[in-house]
Design a protein around this motif. Structure first.
Motif, PDB file in Angstrom:
ATOM      1  N   UNK A  11      -2.347   5.824 -15.298  1.00  0.00           N
ATOM      2  CA  UNK A  11      -1.569   6.206 -14.127  1.00  0.00           C
ATOM      3  C   UNK A  11      -1.480   5.001 -13.203  1.00  0.00           C
ATOM      4  N   UNK A  12      -0.464   4.983 -12.361  1.00  0.00           N
ATOM      5  CA  UNK A  12      -0.339   3.937 -11.360  1.00  0.00           C
ATOM      6  C   UNK A  12      -1.032   4.396 -10.092  1.00  0.00           C
ATOM      7  N   UNK A  13      -1.930   3.568  -9.573  1.00  0.00           N
ATOM      8  CA  UNK A  13      -2.594   3.891  -8.312  1.00  0.00           C
ATOM      9  C   UNK A  13      -1.648   3.463  -7.195  1.00  0.00           C
ATOM     10  N   UNK A  14      -1.280   4.386  -6.308  1.00  0.00           N
ATOM     11  CA  UNK A  14      -0.348   4.026  -5.225  1.00  0.00           C
ATOM     12  C   UNK A  14      -0.866   2.851  -4.391  1.00  0.00           C
ATOM     13  N   UNK A  18      -4.628   1.428  -3.296  1.00  0.00           N
ATOM     14  CA  UNK A  18      -5.130   0.123  -3.748  1.00  0.00           C
ATOM     15  C   UNK A  18      -5.530  -0.733  -2.550  1.00  0.00           C
ATOM     16  N   UNK A  19      -4.682  -0.737  -1.516  1.00  0.00           N
ATOM     17  CA  UNK A  19      -4.980  -1.520  -0.316  1.00  0.00           C
ATOM     18  C   UNK A  19      -6.242  -1.000   0.367  1.00  0.00           C
ATOM     19  N   UNK A  20      -6.352   0.296   0.502  1.00  0.00           N
ATOM     20  CA  UNK A  20      -7.507   0.911   1.193  1.00  0.00           C
ATOM     21  C   UNK A  20      -8.823   0.599   0.474  1.00  0.00           C
ATOM     22  N   UNK A  21      -8.788   0.589  -0.863  1.00  0.00           N
ATOM     23  CA  UNK A  21      -9.991   0.319  -1.650  1.00  0.00           C
ATOM     24  C   UNK A  21     -10.213  -1.173  -1.919  1.00  0.00           C
ATOM     25  N   UNK A  22      -9.231  -1.994  -1.552  1.00  0.00           N
ATOM     26  CA  UNK A  22      -9.354  -3.427  -1.817  1.00  0.00           C
ATOM     27  C   UNK A  22      -9.204  -3.768  -3.283  1.00  0.00           C
ATOM     28  N   UNK A  28     -12.079  -3.329 -11.016  1.00  0.00           N
ATOM     29  CA  UNK A  28     -12.535  -2.203 -11.823  1.00  0.00           C
ATOM     30  C   UNK A  28     -12.654  -0.985 -10.920  1.00  0.00           C
ATOM     31  N   UNK A  29     -12.342   0.178 -11.472  1.00  0.00           N
ATOM     32  CA  UNK A  29     -12.466   1.427 -10.729  1.00  0.00           C
ATOM     33  C   UNK A  29     -13.387   2.370 -11.486  1.00  0.00           C
ATOM     34  N   UNK A  30     -13.960   3.297 -10.750  1.00  0.00           N
ATOM     35  CA  UNK A  30     -14.828   4.311 -11.351  1.00  0.00           C
ATOM     36  C   UNK A  30     -14.334   5.673 -10.887  1.00  0.00           C
ATOM     37  N   UNK A  31     -14.529   6.669 -11.732  1.00  0.00           N
ATOM     38  CA  UNK A  31     -14.151   8.037 -11.423  1.00  0.00           C
ATOM     39  C   UNK A  31     -15.414   8.881 -11.378  1.00  0.00           C
ATOM     40  N   UNK A  32     -15.568   9.622 -10.306  1.00  0.00           N
ATOM     41  CA  UNK A  32     -16.694  10.540 -10.165  1.00  0.00           C
ATOM     42  C   UNK A  32     -16.136  11.945 -10.005  1.00  0.00           C
ATOM     43  N   UNK A  41     -11.925   8.639  -6.885  1.00  0.00           N
ATOM     44  CA  UNK A  41     -11.688   7.286  -7.379  1.00  0.00           C
ATOM     45  C   UNK A  41     -12.366   6.322  -6.415  1.00  0.00           C
ATOM     46  N   UNK A  42     -13.141   5.373  -6.941  1.00  0.00           N
ATOM     47  CA  UNK A  42     -13.769   4.379  -6.083  1.00  0.00           C
ATOM     48  C   UNK A  42     -13.731   3.022  -6.779  1.00  0.00           C
ATOM     49  N   UNK A  43     -13.862   1.988  -5.971  1.00  0.00           N
ATOM     50  CA  UNK A  43     -13.935   0.643  -6.530  1.00  0.00           C
ATOM     51  C   UNK A  43     -15.302   0.495  -7.191  1.00  0.00           C
ATOM     52  N   UNK A  44     -15.312   0.051  -8.435  1.00  0.00           N
ATOM     53  CA  UNK A  44     -16.562  -0.102  -9.186  1.00  0.00           C
ATOM     54  C   UNK A  44     -17.181  -1.459  -8.900  1.00  0.00           C
TER      55      UNK A  44
END
Length: 85
Positions: A11-14, A18-22, A28-32, A41-44
């Protein structure tokens, strides 16, 4: 707003997220999953690069090889040359 899932499960992250999470290309991203079933969704954490890796300062920067000959690059990759770039 929903995002389509591709056949590969991508999927495309809006951009606003992306800006908010840097998040930048290569991040890399992680899903909890919360106890209530919500997916977060968080930045890993970035994987650690071994300190003795001779190429660690070149990761993500193709311009560091600019001006080097193919032989020089191959020596660097093979570890045949102990000189600094």
């Amino acid at each position: 707003m929903g995002m389509p899932v591709t056949v590969k499960g991508q999927v495309t992250i809006p951009k606003a997220i992306r800006d908010r999470l840097g998040l930048t290309p290569g991040s890399r991203v992680a899903f909890d999953i919360d106890p209530d079933g919500q997916v977060v969704l968080r930045k890993a954490e970035e994987p650690a690069v071994p300190a003795d890796d001779p190429l660690d300062r070149l990761i993500g920067c193709g311009t560091a090889l600019k001006g080097m000959t193919t032989d020089e690059i191959m020596q660097l990759l093979r570890g045949d040359d102990d000189s600094d770039l």
